[in-house]
Design a protein around this motif. Structure first.
Motif, mmCIF file in Angstrom:
data_model
loop_
_atom_site.group_PDB
_atom_site.id
_atom_site.type_symbol
_atom_site.label_atom_id
_atom_site.label_comp_id
_atom_site.label_asym_id
_atom_site.label_seq_id
_atom_site.Cartn_x
_atom_site.Cartn_y
_atom_site.Cartn_z
ATOM 1 N N HIS A 146 1.052 -1.214 0.136
ATOM 2 C CA HIS A 146 -0.019 -0.142 0.174
ATOM 3 C C HIS A 146 0.889 1.178 -0.067
ATOM 4 O O HIS A 146 0.632 2.262 -0.919
ATOM 5 N N ASN B 161 3.725 1.544 -1.235
ATOM 6 C CA ASN B 161 4.382 1.686 -2.672
ATOM 7 C C ASN B 161 3.158 2.387 -3.728
ATOM 8 O O ASN B 161 3.624 3.295 -4.381
ATOM 9 N N GLU B 162 2.097 1.806 -3.494
ATOM 10 C CA GLU B 162 0.940 2.352 -4.334
ATOM 11 C C GLU B 162 0.471 3.790 -4.261
ATOM 12 O O GLU B 162 0.495 4.618 -4.895
ATOM 13 N N ASP C 56 3.285 5.854 -5.485
ATOM 14 C CA ASP C 56 3.231 5.995 -6.951
ATOM 15 C C ASP C 56 2.107 6.763 -7.432
ATOM 16 O O ASP C 56 2.397 7.708 -8.544
ATOM 17 N N ARG C 57 1.160 6.802 -6.945
ATOM 18 C CA ARG C 57 -0.174 7.610 -7.046
ATOM 19 C C ARG C 57 0.076 9.032 -6.660
ATOM 20 O O ARG C 57 -0.658 9.869 -6.977
ATOM 21 N N ARG D 125 10.073 -3.272 -3.959
ATOM 22 C CA ARG D 125 10.012 -2.942 -5.482
ATOM 23 C C ARG D 125 10.856 -3.609 -6.516
ATOM 24 O O ARG D 125 10.711 -4.183 -7.517
#
Length: 213
Positions: free
Chosen positions: A32, A34-35, A38-39, A76
């Motif tokens: 979560h 990382n996501e 990223d966003r 990652r």
């Protein structure tokens, strides 16, 4: 919540299940992180960085946030490390240490491939903190620190930072084991103090020395 109603076996079964769940949730938290990074959702929520979101937004301590962020970034590069976290063969402290070493290697212009990183992680499985640090020092050819520091503190205690050779440390470890009945907690400060006291008493005929601060 009272746990008194459970039998010993039931209590063990419950905590083992909770630990397995905690490990599974931990690797999901990393995914979560990382996501969200990223966003760039944390920026939309008014945080200047993902670390700030973890500490101020989610309430993690500085250390806990650092370990999770570094572990997420390692995830990652080596996705299957999630399985190791869930199995309990690797922990966040180890992953954070590896990521730190990778970052320092990159700053020196050294590229460590994902395959090599995976092999390094395999060598760290089920190792404690001391063993992990030693293995990483070898894998990344970290420089040997030989400086000594004596740091006074406000309560008149003194913090020592020293480097011991392998032979010296082995001798000290043996002394620690022999003194385990006197120092059950195994604090190095207690072991060194007892050894010094015994030596001084023998040197000065059994007389105790008074320390003047």
């Amino acid at each position: 919540m009272s746990l008194r109603k459970y039998t010993d076996d039931e209590l063990i079964q419950r905590i083992e299940k909770l630990v397995r769940t905690e490990r599974r949730i931990t690797h999901l938290v990393l995914l979560h992180i990382n996501e969200i990074e990223d966003r760039k959702i944390h920026l939309e929520r008014g945080y200047d960085g993902i670390y700030s979101y973890l500490t101020k937004g989610l309430g993690f301590s500085d250390g806990a946030a650092y370990r999770r962020l570094q572990s997420a970034r390692l995830l990652r590069q080596v996705p299957h490390v999630a399985e190791k976290i869930e199995a309990g063969t690797l922990n966040l402290s180890q992953l954070a240490q590896v990521q730190k070493c990778l970052k320092e290697a990159s700053q020196k212009g050294l590229k460590v491939s994902a395959a090599k990183t995976a092999k390094i992680l395999e060598k760290l499985e089920l190792k404690n903190g001391f063993e992990t640090t030693k293995a990483l020092a070898t894998e990344f050819d970290l420089p040997i620190q030989t400086h000594q520091r004596t740091i006074p503190q406000k309560d008149n205690s003194v913090r020592l930072e020293i480097t011991l050779s392998a032979e010296q440390f082995a001798e000290l470890q043996m002394a620690k084991q022999l003194l385990s009945h006197v120092c059950p907690e195994g604090q190095w400060s207690e072991v060194i103090a007892i050894l010094a006291e015994k030596f001084n008493k023998r040197k000065f005929g059994g007389r105790s020395l008074k320390v003047v601060c």
